[in-house]
Enzyme design. Structure first.
Site, mmCIF file in Angstrom:
data_model
loop_
_atom_site.group_PDB
_atom_site.id
_atom_site.type_symbol
_atom_site.label_atom_id
_atom_site.label_comp_id
_atom_site.label_asym_id
_atom_site.label_seq_id
_atom_site.Cartn_x
_atom_site.Cartn_y
_atom_site.Cartn_z
ATOM 1 N N VAL A 71 0.829 -1.209 0.000
ATOM 2 C CA VAL A 71 0.000 0.000 0.000
ATOM 3 C C VAL A 71 0.862 1.257 0.000
ATOM 4 C CG1 VAL A 71 -1.724 1.308 1.304
ATOM 5 C CG2 VAL A 71 -1.949 -1.174 1.072
ATOM 6 N N LEU A 73 1.984 3.091 2.826
ATOM 7 C CA LEU A 73 1.728 4.052 3.912
ATOM 8 C C LEU A 73 0.872 5.235 3.468
ATOM 9 C CD1 LEU A 73 5.310 4.083 5.476
ATOM 10 C CD2 LEU A 73 3.306 2.848 6.316
ATOM 11 N N ASN A 99 0.682 4.564 14.878
ATOM 12 C CA ASN A 99 1.846 4.004 14.201
ATOM 13 C C ASN A 99 2.517 5.122 13.410
ATOM 14 O OD1 ASN A 99 3.024 2.775 11.533
ATOM 15 N ND2 ASN A 99 2.954 1.058 12.969
ATOM 16 N N CYS A 130 10.628 1.170 7.435
ATOM 17 C CA CYS A 130 10.622 2.134 6.338
ATOM 18 C C CYS A 130 12.032 2.317 5.769
ATOM 19 C CB CYS A 130 10.110 3.486 6.820
ATOM 20 S SG CYS A 130 8.460 3.443 7.514
ATOM 21 N N THR A 193 5.616 -7.289 8.537
ATOM 22 C CA THR A 193 5.470 -8.216 7.415
ATOM 23 C C THR A 193 6.822 -8.705 6.902
ATOM 24 O OG1 THR A 193 5.396 -6.345 5.881
ATOM 25 C CG2 THR A 193 3.283 -7.230 6.655
ATOM 26 N N GLY A 217 -0.366 -12.872 7.495
ATOM 27 C CA GLY A 217 -1.390 -13.900 7.580
ATOM 28 C C GLY A 217 -0.868 -15.163 8.241
#
Length: 305
Positions: A71, A73, A99, A130, A193, A217
């Site tokens: 996405v 951020l 966050n 990041c 992730t 997940g």
């Protein structure tokens, strides 16, 4: 009924179940069909000092037992959050945690300072996955120096609870955890992730516009459990565990591995009310096993054979 309250540093939680950043909006989106005040906390979507449009589409892809996202951020910036979102969430009866992301040490610091001005926000979670634009795009969180540098700088200006979200894309996550602990982190949350990729075989092209993305997940749960367990034995600050949690049993496993609290992320897209079910399931588990407090689960893994 067992006592479900826990603490993350000096931050009291009514229970250890929270929602992960980027998977539950700002919380208010779900208030009409669930009691969000029952949650131990809500980690609102990633916020940067300047607005960000995010990455081009496609930026999400389904994978076996999980999903990839890139996405980027996307958000309207810290000023917009303070002026338009904060007034809507400040009176929610749970811990609203922001966050915080950045592209340089300076932008992390600026964003943290802005959020520190908001009285009803008791903590921030630093996303150190990041890329550092001044260091060729290498993520802050993949080296002890990079992680320590940004945490040290933010700690100087941020007086409240400082949680640091750790990247799993490292050789030894315990070294990163020890580095941020040394620079003043009150807690670590893990895992963020994992770096992954999806390919369209017919088109012979990557599915995501960014080629690679963050994998989350159920597929990442074994890795997350292992990293929580290793980190629990390496640092003294409390751990917030996340990565593939979809039911109360998963939450129990993370706490046995050493987590003081947990976050539910990807499964919110499957069942937005899953966190409430996990709270109830934790209570039932404690009652069945004779635990008076959920705190008795923390690090209680029996490794004797």
């Amino acid at each position: 009924m067992a006592e479900l309250n826990v603490n993350i540093g000096n931050l009291p939680l009514k229970n250890p179940v929270m929602t992960a950043s980027g998977t539950f909006g700002y919380g208010i989106e779900y208030a009409d069909f669930m009691d969000i005040s029952r949650l131990g906390g809500i980690f609102v979507k990633g916020t940067t000092i300047q607005p960000r449009e995010g990455n081009d589409y496609p930026r999400m892809a389904e994978t076996p037992s999980g999903m990839l996202n890139a996405v980027g951020l996307q958000n309207k910036g810290a000023d917009y959050f303070a002026e338009h979102i904060y007034p809507k969430i400040k009176d929610i009866n749970t811990n609203m945690i922001v966050n915080v992301s950045g592209s340089s040490v300076e932008t992390y610091v600026e964003c943290a300072e802005k959020i520190a001005e908001l009285d009803r926000i008791p903590a921030i979670e630093l996303n150190i996955s990041c890329p550092n634009v001044k260091q060729g795009g290498m993520a802050f969180g993949v080296t002890t120096c990079g992680a320590g540098e940004v945490v040290k700088a933010v700690r100087r200006v941020y007086p409240k609870i400082l949680i640091v979200k750790l990247s799993p894309n490292v050789t030894d996550i315990t070294e990163i955890a020890k580095a941020v602990e040394a620079e003043g982190a009150d807690s670590v949350s893990l895992i963020n992730t994992m770096l992954g990729m999806a390919i369209d075989a017919e088109k012979r092209k990557p599915i995501l516009s960014t080629i690679t993305g963050g994998l989350s997940g159920p597929c990442v749960k074994p890795v997350a459990l292992r990293m929580v367990w290793q980190t629990y034995h390496a640092v003294k600050i409390p751990i917030i565990g996340l990565g593939g949690i979809s039911n109360w049993k998963d939450a129990v496993e993370f706490m046995l591995a050493g987590a003081s609290a947990i976050q539910i992320g990807t499964y919110n897209f499957v069942d937005p009310t899953v966190s409430i079910k996990v709270i109830d399931g934790l209570n039932d588990y404690c009652d069945r096993h004779g635990f008076k407090s959920v705190k008795e689960l923390i690090g209680a893994l029996d490794i004797q054979r």
